[in-house]
Design a protein around this motif. Structure first.
Motif, mmCIF file in Angstrom:
data_model
loop_
_atom_site.group_PDB
_atom_site.id
_atom_site.type_symbol
_atom_site.label_atom_id
_atom_site.label_comp_id
_atom_site.label_asym_id
_atom_site.label_seq_id
_atom_site.Cartn_x
_atom_site.Cartn_y
_atom_site.Cartn_z
ATOM 1 N N HIS A 28 10.777 -1.444 9.689
ATOM 2 C CA HIS A 28 11.046 -2.536 8.517
ATOM 3 C C HIS A 28 10.494 -3.780 9.278
ATOM 4 O O HIS A 28 9.936 -4.707 7.967
ATOM 5 N N LYS A 29 11.017 -4.775 9.892
ATOM 6 C CA LYS A 29 9.962 -5.876 10.190
ATOM 7 C C LYS A 29 8.584 -5.858 10.481
ATOM 8 O O LYS A 29 8.378 -6.932 9.639
ATOM 9 N N TRP A 30 7.847 -4.861 11.019
ATOM 10 C CA TRP A 30 6.316 -4.705 11.262
ATOM 11 C C TRP A 30 5.335 -4.533 9.717
ATOM 12 O O TRP A 30 4.787 -4.955 9.346
ATOM 13 N N PHE A 31 6.833 -3.403 8.730
ATOM 14 C CA PHE A 31 6.651 -3.274 7.197
ATOM 15 C C PHE A 31 6.585 -4.544 6.320
ATOM 16 O O PHE A 31 5.437 -4.927 5.836
ATOM 17 N N ASN A 32 7.624 -5.325 6.859
ATOM 18 C CA ASN A 32 7.734 -6.140 6.588
ATOM 19 C C ASN A 32 6.508 -7.601 6.653
ATOM 20 O O ASN A 32 6.176 -7.643 5.544
ATOM 21 N N LEU A 33 6.497 -7.653 7.357
ATOM 22 C CA LEU A 33 4.964 -8.891 7.940
ATOM 23 C C LEU A 33 3.609 -8.193 7.305
ATOM 24 O O LEU A 33 2.971 -8.408 7.048
ATOM 25 N N ALA A 34 3.260 -6.928 7.562
ATOM 26 C CA ALA A 34 2.041 -6.111 6.767
ATOM 27 C C ALA A 34 2.195 -6.718 5.429
ATOM 28 O O ALA A 34 0.840 -7.224 4.245
ATOM 29 N N ALA A 35 3.122 -6.595 5.054
ATOM 30 C CA ALA A 35 3.431 -7.041 3.194
ATOM 31 C C ALA A 35 2.999 -8.199 3.023
ATOM 32 O O ALA A 35 2.808 -8.460 1.937
ATOM 33 N N SER A 36 3.736 -8.887 3.692
ATOM 34 C CA SER A 36 3.972 -10.782 3.839
ATOM 35 C C SER A 36 2.183 -11.181 4.492
ATOM 36 O O SER A 36 1.783 -11.866 3.186
ATOM 37 N N ARG A 37 1.410 -9.726 4.362
ATOM 38 C CA ARG A 37 -0.358 -10.088 4.549
ATOM 39 C C ARG A 37 -0.835 -9.548 3.503
ATOM 40 O O ARG A 37 -2.082 -9.126 4.174
ATOM 41 N N GLY A 38 -0.271 -9.094 3.062
ATOM 42 C CA GLY A 38 -0.952 -8.341 1.429
ATOM 43 C C GLY A 38 -0.423 -6.976 1.540
ATOM 44 O O GLY A 38 -1.785 -6.577 0.564
ATOM 45 N N SER A 39 -0.434 -5.978 2.237
ATOM 46 C CA SER A 39 -0.262 -5.078 2.506
ATOM 47 C C SER A 39 0.493 -3.775 1.711
ATOM 48 O O SER A 39 1.933 -4.516 1.290
ATOM 49 N N GLU A 40 -0.118 -3.393 0.903
ATOM 50 C CA GLU A 40 0.298 -2.828 -0.346
ATOM 51 C C GLU A 40 1.360 -1.005 -0.197
ATOM 52 O O GLU A 40 2.627 -1.031 -0.686
ATOM 53 N N MET A 41 0.447 -1.022 1.328
ATOM 54 C CA MET A 41 1.210 0.066 1.593
ATOM 55 C C MET A 41 2.947 -0.308 2.540
ATOM 56 O O MET A 41 3.600 0.314 2.783
ATOM 57 N N GLY A 42 2.325 -1.495 2.924
ATOM 58 C CA GLY A 42 3.609 -2.297 3.902
ATOM 59 C C GLY A 42 4.842 -1.851 2.545
ATOM 60 O O GLY A 42 5.514 -1.543 3.034
ATOM 61 N N GLN A 43 4.369 -3.022 1.841
ATOM 62 C CA GLN A 43 6.045 -2.739 0.903
ATOM 63 C C GLN A 43 6.240 -1.635 0.430
ATOM 64 O O GLN A 43 7.181 -1.549 0.166
ATOM 65 N N SER A 44 5.429 -0.682 0.321
ATOM 66 C CA SER A 44 6.135 0.272 -0.307
ATOM 67 C C SER A 44 7.156 1.532 0.879
ATOM 68 O O SER A 44 8.003 2.074 0.676
ATOM 69 N N MET A 45 6.024 1.193 2.156
ATOM 70 C CA MET A 45 6.544 1.943 3.165
ATOM 71 C C MET A 45 8.103 1.038 3.771
ATOM 72 O O MET A 45 9.443 1.768 4.119
ATOM 73 N N ARG A 46 8.186 -0.110 3.659
ATOM 74 C CA ARG A 46 9.678 -0.833 3.908
ATOM 75 C C ARG A 46 10.495 -0.656 2.595
ATOM 76 O O ARG A 46 11.812 -0.384 3.579
ATOM 77 N N ALA A 47 10.388 -0.486 1.800
ATOM 78 C CA ALA A 47 10.977 0.289 0.939
ATOM 79 C C ALA A 47 11.750 1.625 1.009
ATOM 80 O O ALA A 47 12.899 1.326 0.978
ATOM 81 N N GLU A 48 10.609 2.298 1.567
ATOM 82 C CA GLU A 48 11.021 3.531 1.668
ATOM 83 C C GLU A 48 12.375 3.492 2.661
ATOM 84 O O GLU A 48 13.520 4.279 2.692
ATOM 85 N N ILE A 49 12.025 3.531 3.732
ATOM 86 C CA ILE A 49 13.140 3.411 4.932
ATOM 87 C C ILE A 49 14.326 2.081 4.686
ATOM 88 O O ILE A 49 15.109 2.840 4.834
ATOM 89 N N ALA A 50 14.045 1.497 4.484
ATOM 90 C CA ALA A 50 15.497 0.380 3.357
ATOM 91 C C ALA A 50 16.515 1.256 2.818
ATOM 92 O O ALA A 50 17.170 1.269 2.719
ATOM 93 N N GLU A 51 16.047 2.282 2.103
ATOM 94 C CA GLU A 51 16.694 3.326 1.743
ATOM 95 C C GLU A 51 17.552 3.554 3.080
ATOM 96 O O GLU A 51 18.814 4.842 2.527
ATOM 97 N N GLU A 52 17.527 3.795 4.500
ATOM 98 C CA GLU A 52 17.654 4.493 5.613
ATOM 99 C C GLU A 52 18.316 3.955 6.102
ATOM 100 O O GLU A 52 18.814 4.028 7.464
ATOM 101 N N MET A 53 18.566 2.367 5.822
ATOM 102 C CA MET A 53 18.969 1.078 6.289
ATOM 103 C C MET A 53 20.457 0.744 5.809
ATOM 104 O O MET A 53 20.125 0.506 4.497
#
Length: 102
Positions: free
Chosen positions: A49-74
């Protein structure tokens, strides 16, 4: 077997170092490694989640998507910890001049 664990840990440390100041893609790749487990390393959703969050903060739409997906399991506590760790990396990078505020 000990050597493969050491090799995997070395590769993860190199990725982590590069991703801290690197691109959204570097961060996303590290998030994927932690979300799926790499080699003999265990899955770690807080790290992912941390690294997907950092990817999202740097403009990655896939990072946003994956962060949301794994957040459902946390849990909320795990998400808060991942966010705290991501903010610490951003603050450290900004202090060292490696990253500019968005």
């Amino acid at each position: 077997m000990g050597n493969s664990i050491k090799s995997a840990q070395f590769l993860m440390e190199a990725r982590r170092s590069r991703a801290t100041y690197g691109s959204a893609e570097d961060c996303f790749d590290l998030g994927m490694a932690y979300s799926c487990g790499t080699g003999d390393l265990p899955i770690d959703l807080i790290e992912a989640h941390k690294w997907f969050n950092l990817a999202a903060s740097r403009g990655s739409e896939m990072g946003q998507s994956m962060r949301a997906e794994i957040a459902e399991e946390m849990t909320a506590r795990e998400i808060a910890e991942a966010q705290r760790q991501a903010r610490a990396i951003i603050a450290s990078a900004m202090v060292s001049g490696q990253l500019r505020a968005a």
